[in-house]
Design a protein around this motif. Structure first.
Motif, short mmCIF file in Angstrom:
data_model
loop_
_atom_site.label_atom_id
_atom_site.label_comp_id
_atom_site.label_asym_id
_atom_site.label_seq_id
_atom_site.Cartn_x
_atom_site.Cartn_y
_atom_site.Cartn_z
N ASP A 193 0.64 -1.15 0.03
CA ASP A 193 -0.03 0.09 0.11
C ASP A 193 0.90 1.40 -0.13
OD1 ASP A 193 1.18 0.04 2.30
OD2 ASP A 193 -0.88 -0.37 3.59
N ARG A 194 2.38 1.02 -0.11
CA ARG A 194 3.16 2.23 -0.10
C ARG A 194 3.34 3.11 -1.43
NH1 ARG A 194 7.92 -1.04 2.03
NH2 ARG A 194 7.17 -2.41 0.31
N TRP A 195 2.95 2.30 -2.70
CA TRP A 195 3.28 3.04 -3.83
C TRP A 195 2.37 4.19 -4.43
CZ3 TRP A 195 -0.24 2.01 -7.72
CH2 TRP A 195 -1.15 0.90 -7.62
N GLN A 196 2.81 4.99 -5.14
CA GLN A 196 1.82 6.12 -5.69
C GLN A 196 2.30 6.37 -7.12
OE1 GLN A 196 2.59 9.44 -3.04
NE2 GLN A 196 1.50 8.78 -1.45
N GLY A 197 1.59 7.12 -7.96
CA GLY A 197 1.59 7.65 -9.05
C GLY A 197 1.04 6.72 -10.16
N GLN A 198 1.41 6.90 -10.95
CA GLN A 198 0.72 6.10 -12.33
C GLN A 198 2.07 5.57 -13.40
OE1 GLN A 198 -1.81 8.71 -14.36
NE2 GLN A 198 -3.42 8.11 -12.78
N GLN A 199 2.05 4.43 -13.58
CA GLN A 199 3.11 3.90 -14.50
C GLN A 199 2.51 2.30 -15.01
OE1 GLN A 199 6.38 3.26 -11.70
NE2 GLN A 199 6.30 1.26 -12.40
N GLU A 200 3.16 1.85 -16.37
CA GLU A 200 3.15 0.88 -16.93
C GLU A 200 3.99 -0.18 -16.12
OE1 GLU A 200 3.10 0.60 -20.98
OE2 GLU A 200 0.79 1.23 -21.13
N VAL A 201 3.71 -1.61 -16.03
CA VAL A 201 4.60 -2.58 -15.38
C VAL A 201 4.47 -3.72 -16.58
CG1 VAL A 201 4.88 -4.23 -13.52
CG2 VAL A 201 4.07 -2.16 -13.18
N PRO A 202 5.39 -3.61 -17.61
CA PRO A 202 5.34 -4.97 -18.39
C PRO A 202 5.51 -6.14 -17.80
CG PRO A 202 6.74 -2.93 -19.27
CD PRO A 202 6.72 -2.64 -17.67
N VAL A 203 5.19 -7.18 -18.04
CA VAL A 203 5.35 -8.50 -17.69
C VAL A 203 5.50 -9.31 -18.73
CG1 VAL A 203 4.09 -10.61 -16.45
CG2 VAL A 203 3.53 -8.11 -16.13
N LEU A 204 6.83 -9.83 -18.90
CA LEU A 204 7.60 -10.34 -20.34
C LEU A 204 7.65 -11.68 -20.38
CD1 LEU A 204 9.85 -7.38 -21.32
CD2 LEU A 204 7.27 -7.69 -21.73
N GLY A 205 7.65 -12.38 -19.06
CA GLY A 205 8.21 -13.68 -19.18
C GLY A 205 9.69 -13.82 -19.25
N PRO A 206 10.21 -15.03 -19.13
CA PRO A 206 11.60 -15.12 -18.86
C PRO A 206 12.41 -14.93 -20.20
CG PRO A 206 10.99 -17.30 -19.00
CD PRO A 206 9.62 -16.32 -19.05
N GLU A 207 11.83 -14.96 -21.48
CA GLU A 207 12.55 -14.85 -22.62
C GLU A 207 11.48 -15.01 -23.84
OE1 GLU A 207 14.16 -19.10 -22.87
OE2 GLU A 207 12.16 -19.82 -22.74
N ASN A 208 12.01 -14.30 -24.96
CA ASN A 208 11.43 -14.41 -26.24
C ASN A 208 11.27 -15.58 -27.01
OD1 ASN A 208 10.99 -11.73 -25.72
ND2 ASN A 208 11.82 -10.77 -27.44
N ILE A 209 10.31 -16.16 -27.43
CA ILE A 209 10.16 -17.51 -28.14
C ILE A 209 9.23 -17.48 -29.38
CG2 ILE A 209 8.48 -18.18 -26.26
CD1 ILE A 209 9.72 -20.78 -26.51
N SER A 210 9.54 -17.98 -30.25
CA SER A 210 8.94 -18.16 -31.56
C SER A 210 7.93 -19.30 -31.58
CB SER A 210 9.74 -18.26 -32.79
OG SER A 210 10.43 -19.57 -32.80
N PHE A 211 6.93 -19.27 -32.24
CA PHE A 211 5.98 -20.42 -32.27
C PHE A 211 6.52 -21.51 -32.71
CE2 PHE A 211 3.07 -16.66 -32.74
CZ PHE A 211 2.57 -16.92 -31.38
N ASN A 212 7.41 -21.58 -33.80
CA ASN A 212 8.24 -22.94 -34.14
C ASN A 212 9.03 -23.59 -32.96
OD1 ASN A 212 7.41 -22.42 -36.85
ND2 ASN A 212 9.35 -21.49 -37.45
#
Length: 294
Positions: A193-212
């Protein structure tokens, strides 16, 4: 008091487990309380109704400090503006007159990219964020790539054809995350309950991965040959019409896929703060394989 919307969704149900484990007072908004597990019903305050309804959210927000906001899927909406922005207007109005000081919502990656202006569901979710931010509330918008869990919607072709289908190039590495990781990140913010302001928080997983690459991992985990097949964007859109989506929402799915294929999700650099822990192989072993074999 923390208010949780969409408590029976994949994200919402896992989030509830975190909040209840921390012994925090929780209130949920649910259309039908009987869809919640009995042990959950015994531990939360329940407001029955839609969180797109003004009277419902006014009751739910009374005396609460924090809000988890997740717009439910509505394939019958006229378009993404109605599905995301119009649905959220009653809540935005109620936030202004309630004691809600912090909101954590689920949104999409892409803000500031050229693709975001015509990205269907993504464009709608970013406009929803703007609506909530305009209330002046402290906001953490959890910005998502595609979910690993979305592959569960392709169980039938995986079983019957050994294939899964999307209109994105198979060799394009993209971020992907699990709903379990999303719930964990959301809980971390809601329990602080301590944070303030407005920001985006990306949630990206551990790695980029292709469908193949996903297909190769799925083959190893499932013990059968799995292949990825890119399909035309028009065919992708047409399948949602067959599923009963409105024209506007089917178009929204196609526009989102087109934007992702053009790099919509690649505008944020992965850091220790945006990386989450579940690798695709882990997700396949713990979630996909049991569902595939069920």
């Amino acid at each position: 008091m923390i208010v949780v919307t969409a408590p029976t969704s994949k994200i919402g149900s896992q989030l509830l487990n975190h909040l209840l484990a921390a012994n925090r007072p929780v209130r949920v908004i649910a259309r039908d309380a009987s869809t919640l597990p009995a042990e959950t019903r015994a531990r939360v305050d329940i407001i029955e109704g839609s969180h797109g309804d003004a009277a419902t959210v006014q009751r739910a927000f009374a005396g609460a400090r924090s809000l988890f906001w997740l717009v439910p899927a509505n394939p019958k909406a006229t378009d993404v503006t109605q599905a995301y922005v119009d649905f959220s207007r009653p809540a935005a109005a109620a936030i202004k007159t309630s004691g809600i000081t912090q909101v954590v919502d689920i949104t999409a990656l892409g803000r500031g990219t050229p693709q975001a202006a015509n990205a269907g569901y993504v464009t709608g979710s970013l406009a929803m964020d703007d609506l909530i931010a305009a209330t002046g509330v402290h906001l953490r918008a959890l910005a998502m790539p595609s979910f690993m869990d979305n592959l569960l919607m392709q169980l039938q072709p995986l079983r019957e054809q050994g294939r899964f289908f999307l209109p994105i190039a198979g060799d394009l590495p993209l971020p992907s995350c699990s709903t379990a990781d999303i719930a964990e990140v959301a809980a971390r913010w809601l329990l602080d309950d301590r944070w303030q302001g407005q920001q985006e928080v990306p949630v990206l997983g551990p790695e980029n991965i292709s469908f193949n690459h996903m297909a190769r991992i799925m083959s190893e985990v499932l013990g059968r040959d799995i292949a990825y097949q890119q399909i035309p964007l028009e065919a992708y859109q047409a399948q949602f019409l067959r599923f009963g989506f409105s024209e506007g929402m089917a178009e929204g799915m196609a526009a989102m896929a087109r934007a992702k294929g053009e790099g919509l999700d690649l505008g944020v650099v992965r850091t220790a703060d945006t990386r989450t822990s579940t690798h695709f192989r882990q997700w396949c072993e713990s979630i996909l394989k049991p569902a595939f074999l069920a």
